[in-house]
Design a protein around this motif. Sequence first.
Motif, PDB file in Angstrom:
ATOM      1  N   UNK A  57     -53.199  23.184  40.822  1.00 25.31           N
ATOM      2  CA  UNK A  57     -53.037  21.887  40.175  1.00 25.31           C
ATOM      3  C   UNK A  57     -52.486  20.886  41.178  1.00 25.31           C
ATOM      4  N   UNK A  58     -52.749  19.605  40.919  1.00 24.20           N
ATOM      5  CA  UNK A  58     -52.273  18.509  41.764  1.00 24.20           C
ATOM      6  C   UNK A  58     -51.291  17.666  40.953  1.00 24.20           C
ATOM      7  N   UNK A  59     -50.167  17.306  41.566  1.00 22.57           N
ATOM      8  CA  UNK A  59     -49.157  16.509  40.877  1.00 22.57           C
ATOM      9  C   UNK A  59     -48.355  15.715  41.905  1.00 22.57           C
ATOM     10  N   UNK A  60     -47.461  14.853  41.400  1.00 21.00           N
ATOM     11  CA  UNK A  60     -46.560  14.125  42.286  1.00 21.00           C
ATOM     12  C   UNK A  60     -45.342  14.984  42.614  1.00 21.00           C
ATOM     13  N   UNK A  61     -44.874  14.859  43.835  1.00 21.62           N
ATOM     14  CA  UNK A  61     -43.694  15.596  44.270  1.00 21.62           C
ATOM     15  C   UNK A  61     -42.443  15.059  43.580  1.00 21.62           C
ATOM     16  N   UNK A  62     -41.491  15.940  43.303  1.00 22.30           N
ATOM     17  CA  UNK A  62     -40.233  15.548  42.670  1.00 22.30           C
ATOM     18  C   UNK A  62     -39.061  15.904  43.579  1.00 22.30           C
ATOM     19  N   UNK A  63     -37.894  15.408  43.201  1.00 24.87           N
ATOM     20  CA  UNK A  63     -36.682  15.743  43.952  1.00 24.87           C
ATOM     21  C   UNK A  63     -36.369  17.233  43.834  1.00 24.87           C
ATOM     22  N   UNK A  64     -36.793  17.843  42.746  1.00 21.33           N
ATOM     23  CA  UNK A  64     -36.595  19.292  42.603  1.00 21.33           C
ATOM     24  C   UNK A  64     -37.368  20.054  43.664  1.00 21.33           C
ATOM     25  N   UNK A  65     -38.551  19.576  44.012  1.00 22.45           N
ATOM     26  CA  UNK A  65     -39.315  20.203  45.101  1.00 22.45           C
ATOM     27  C   UNK A  65     -38.540  20.151  46.405  1.00 22.45           C
ATOM     28  N   UNK A  66     -37.925  18.997  46.672  1.00 23.76           N
ATOM     29  CA  UNK A  66     -37.133  18.839  47.887  1.00 23.76           C
ATOM     30  C   UNK A  66     -35.988  19.844  47.895  1.00 23.76           C
ATOM     31  N   UNK A  67     -35.298  19.950  46.761  1.00 22.60           N
ATOM     32  CA  UNK A  67     -34.167  20.863  46.635  1.00 22.60           C
ATOM     33  C   UNK A  67     -34.603  22.315  46.859  1.00 22.60           C
ATOM     34  N   UNK A  68     -35.708  22.703  46.227  1.00 22.12           N
ATOM     35  CA  UNK A  68     -36.193  24.082  46.344  1.00 22.12           C
ATOM     36  C   UNK A  68     -36.619  24.387  47.778  1.00 22.12           C
ATOM     37  N   UNK A  69     -37.317  23.452  48.414  1.00 17.32           N
ATOM     38  CA  UNK A  69     -37.754  23.656  49.794  1.00 17.32           C
ATOM     39  C   UNK A  69     -36.559  23.822  50.728  1.00 17.32           C
ATOM     40  N   UNK A  70     -35.553  22.978  50.569  1.00 18.23           N
ATOM     41  CA  UNK A  70     -34.378  23.058  51.441  1.00 18.23           C
ATOM     42  C   UNK A  70     -33.580  24.329  51.161  1.00 18.23           C
ATOM     43  N   UNK A  71     -33.416  24.670  49.904  1.00 20.12           N
ATOM     44  CA  UNK A  71     -32.686  25.886  49.567  1.00 20.12           C
ATOM     45  C   UNK A  71     -33.412  27.115  50.080  1.00 20.12           C
ATOM     46  N   UNK A  72     -34.738  27.092  50.006  1.00 21.70           N
ATOM     47  CA  UNK A  72     -35.529  28.213  50.511  1.00 21.70           C
ATOM     48  C   UNK A  72     -35.367  28.403  52.010  1.00 21.70           C
ATOM     49  N   UNK A  73     -35.322  27.287  52.761  1.00 20.15           N
ATOM     50  CA  UNK A  73     -35.131  27.377  54.203  1.00 20.15           C
ATOM     51  C   UNK A  73     -33.768  27.971  54.528  1.00 20.15           C
ATOM     52  N   UNK A  74     -32.756  27.573  53.771  1.00 17.51           N
ATOM     53  CA  UNK A  74     -31.409  28.096  54.012  1.00 17.51           C
ATOM     54  C   UNK A  74     -31.364  29.606  53.733  1.00 17.51           C
ATOM     55  N   UNK A  75     -32.051  30.030  52.663  1.00 18.70           N
ATOM     56  CA  UNK A  75     -32.061  31.456  52.329  1.00 18.70           C
ATOM     57  C   UNK A  75     -32.764  32.259  53.420  1.00 18.70           C
ATOM     58  N   UNK A  76     -33.856  31.686  53.971  1.00 17.19           N
ATOM     59  CA  UNK A  76     -34.609  32.378  55.017  1.00 17.19           C
ATOM     60  C   UNK A  76     -33.799  32.495  56.298  1.00 17.19           C
ATOM     61  N   UNK A  77     -32.885  31.532  56.505  1.00 17.42           N
ATOM     62  CA  UNK A  77     -32.113  31.511  57.756  1.00 17.42           C
ATOM     63  C   UNK A  77     -30.963  32.501  57.737  1.00 17.42           C
ATOM     64  N   UNK A  78     -30.665  33.083  56.607  1.00 16.52           N
ATOM     65  CA  UNK A  78     -29.511  33.992  56.522  1.00 16.52           C
ATOM     66  C   UNK A  78     -29.843  35.339  57.135  1.00 16.52           C
TER      67      UNK A  78
END
Length: 280
Positions: free
Chosen positions: A259-280
């Motif tokens: 599906x195609x949609x507009x990006x939300x601030x929640x996407x930003x939060x999830x992407x950043x949190x995911x990067x932090x989890x991967x870096x541990x």
Amino acid sequence: MIELRNLTKRFDDFTAVDSIHLTIRTGEFFGLLGPNGAGKTTTIGMLSTLLLPTSGEVWIDGERLTRQRTDIKRKISVITQEYSMRQDMTMDEIMEYQGRLYFMPKKQIRERTEELLTFCDLIDYRKRTVRKLSGGMKRKLMVCRALLTQPEILLLDEPTAGMDALSRRQMWNLLHKLNEQELTILLTTHYMEEAQSLCGRVAMMNRGKLEEVNTPAGFIEHLGAFAVDQMTPDGIKSHFFHQRKDAIAFLDQLDGQFSLRETTLEDVFVERSGRHMSAR
């Protein structure tokens, strides 16, 4: 104006807030975002003087905030995550008790109570005890109590936690109207839609550090304004694009569900949190 200068809080060997520098303008609606343990509530605690900084300072309108500066502290009201009201008291009694704590004249307490309960659509329930109020009504009453002394700064630590969707949106409308009256609001929240709807700027925190300050639109633009959600064997995977045409071109390459949609601030939060989890 609120200024945090090298603000730090340590609990034994654990650094909860790590050398934060931040300026929040008068009349601004500002959000602090981050995962659990990021340091948001600890920051609110130091701004309210419930916690003392290990190092660094908080300045309000050009003056240093300390527990002894009651004149500065009167500019600030706090709404915590927990319901901090006696269950057997009515709305009127809650408001009167708060006013007496601040040595307000009885007439002023009555007038402000009438004004605030009307403003928050609670006036018809003023004789109800707290235990008979819904969760949303309790939150509104906490707002009324916080505004009784006419503060210039309102600190909100997850004010809509546990509220249903309708009550949450009613609270958003209330906070928006307050901010329109030039009340400076600092909000911590786990609801990204809340931050995106209300806040002019937000700060991303993680592990006690302030990572970035931007507008919600600025964060979204940096990630990409359009998102393609693709169903994979591992779950949903999101891809982000700055141009709609690029997102549509990517869709043509996919099979299966998407599906195609507009990006939300929640996407930003999830992407950043995911990067932090991967870096541990």
